[in-house]
Design a protein around this motif. Structure first.
Motif, PDB file in Angstrom:
ATOM      1  N   VAL A  15      14.230   6.574   2.620  1.00 49.36           N
ATOM      2  CA  VAL A  15      13.058   6.366   1.760  1.00 49.36           C
ATOM      3  C   VAL A  15      13.494   6.310   0.301  1.00 49.36           C
ATOM      4  O   VAL A  15      14.195   7.186  -0.176  1.00 49.36           O
ATOM      5  N   ILE A  16      13.068   5.264  -0.373  1.00 47.68           N
ATOM      6  CA  ILE A  16      13.404   5.064  -1.784  1.00 47.68           C
ATOM      7  C   ILE A  16      12.102   4.952  -2.569  1.00 47.68           C
ATOM      8  O   ILE A  16      11.270   4.094  -2.296  1.00 47.68           O
ATOM      9  N   GLY A  70       0.792  -1.219   0.000  1.00 51.08           N
ATOM     10  CA  GLY A  70       0.000   0.000   0.000  1.00 51.08           C
ATOM     11  C   GLY A  70       0.829   1.275   0.000  1.00 51.08           C
ATOM     12  O   GLY A  70       0.286   2.374  -0.040  1.00 51.08           O
ATOM     13  N   PHE A  71       2.148   1.129   0.040  1.00 54.23           N
ATOM     14  CA  PHE A  71       3.038   2.290   0.044  1.00 54.23           C
ATOM     15  C   PHE A  71       3.862   2.291  -1.234  1.00 54.23           C
ATOM     16  O   PHE A  71       4.320   1.242  -1.680  1.00 54.23           O
ATOM     17  N   ASP A  81       7.168  13.834  -0.484  1.00 55.11           N
ATOM     18  CA  ASP A  81       8.214  14.863  -0.521  1.00 55.11           C
ATOM     19  C   ASP A  81       8.614  15.269   0.892  1.00 55.11           C
ATOM     20  O   ASP A  81       9.800  15.421   1.194  1.00 55.11           O
ATOM     21  N   GLU A  82       7.628  15.437   1.748  1.00 59.38           N
ATOM     22  CA  GLU A  82       7.885  15.784   3.153  1.00 59.38           C
ATOM     23  C   GLU A  82       8.662  14.661   3.839  1.00 59.38           C
ATOM     24  O   GLU A  82       9.618  14.903   4.583  1.00 59.38           O
ATOM     25  N   TRP A 114       3.667   5.364   7.648  1.00 53.34           N
ATOM     26  CA  TRP A 114       2.478   5.961   8.251  1.00 53.34           C
ATOM     27  C   TRP A 114       1.544   6.407   7.131  1.00 53.34           C
ATOM     28  O   TRP A 114       1.999   6.930   6.109  1.00 53.34           O
ATOM     29  N   ASP A 115       0.249   6.228   7.338  1.00 55.89           N
ATOM     30  CA  ASP A 115      -0.729   6.679   6.336  1.00 55.89           C
ATOM     31  C   ASP A 115      -0.540   8.154   5.994  1.00 55.89           C
ATOM     32  O   ASP A 115      -0.730   8.555   4.846  1.00 55.89           O
ATOM     33  N   TYR A 116      -0.169   8.950   6.969  1.00 52.44           N
ATOM     34  CA  TYR A 116       0.057  10.385   6.765  1.00 52.44           C
ATOM     35  C   TYR A 116       1.000  10.632   5.588  1.00 52.44           C
ATOM     36  O   TYR A 116       0.816  11.568   4.822  1.00 52.44           O
ATOM     37  N   PHE A 117       2.024   9.813   5.449  1.00 54.40           N
ATOM     38  CA  PHE A 117       3.040  10.037   4.427  1.00 54.40           C
ATOM     39  C   PHE A 117       2.665   9.489   3.051  1.00 54.40           C
ATOM     40  O   PHE A 117       3.380   9.746   2.084  1.00 54.40           O
TER      41      PHE A 117
END
Length: 126
Positions: free
Chosen positions: A119-120, A5-6, A110-111, A102-105
């Motif tokens: 993070v890749i 999911g990411f 970019d953040e 996290w779902d937030y990301f």
């Protein structure tokens, strides 16, 4: 490391050189539930009530781990800058265990990349 999911993966080897960006920076909440409070208390070998008093504060109906101000930044009270690590790593809360997934990301990649050099984007390792 990958999570369904990411749209990105995470290379945990980047943690060795990033300076704990996920544990430092802007002030935020590090929520802990009852079992996490007990786990960390046990890990530190202190009474749960003493742990709550010394390391947590109430935010609404939840508890959050305290932070300390360092210059213009904040850091988790359990972050150890000398080792670039967590003093309660083995008992750290689920919020910390699941970072950066996290779902937030999901919509703020970019953040996330500014915060986490591990993070890749766009891994095709399905």
């Amino acid at each position: 490391m990958k999570k369904e999911g990411f749209s990105y993966t995470f290379d945990s080897s980047a943690c060795a050189s990033c300076g704990g960006r996920c544990c430092t920076g802007e002030s935020g909440y590090i929520y802990v539930n009852k079992s996490e409070i007990e786990d960390i208390s046990n890990f530190l070998n202190i009474n749960t009530k003493d742990f709550v008093k010394k390391y947590l504060y109430r935010e609404g109906f939840k508890y959050s781990i305290k932070e300390r101000k360092v210059g213009d930044s904040y850091e988790c009270i359990f972050y150890d800058a000398t080792t670039n690590g967590c003093r309660v790593y083995e008992a750290r809360p689920i919020q910390c265990r699941t970072f950066p997934f996290w779902d937030y990301f999901k919509t703020r990649i970019d953040e996330l990349q500014l915060e986490c050099p591990g993070v890749i984007l766009g891994s095709d390792d399905d």
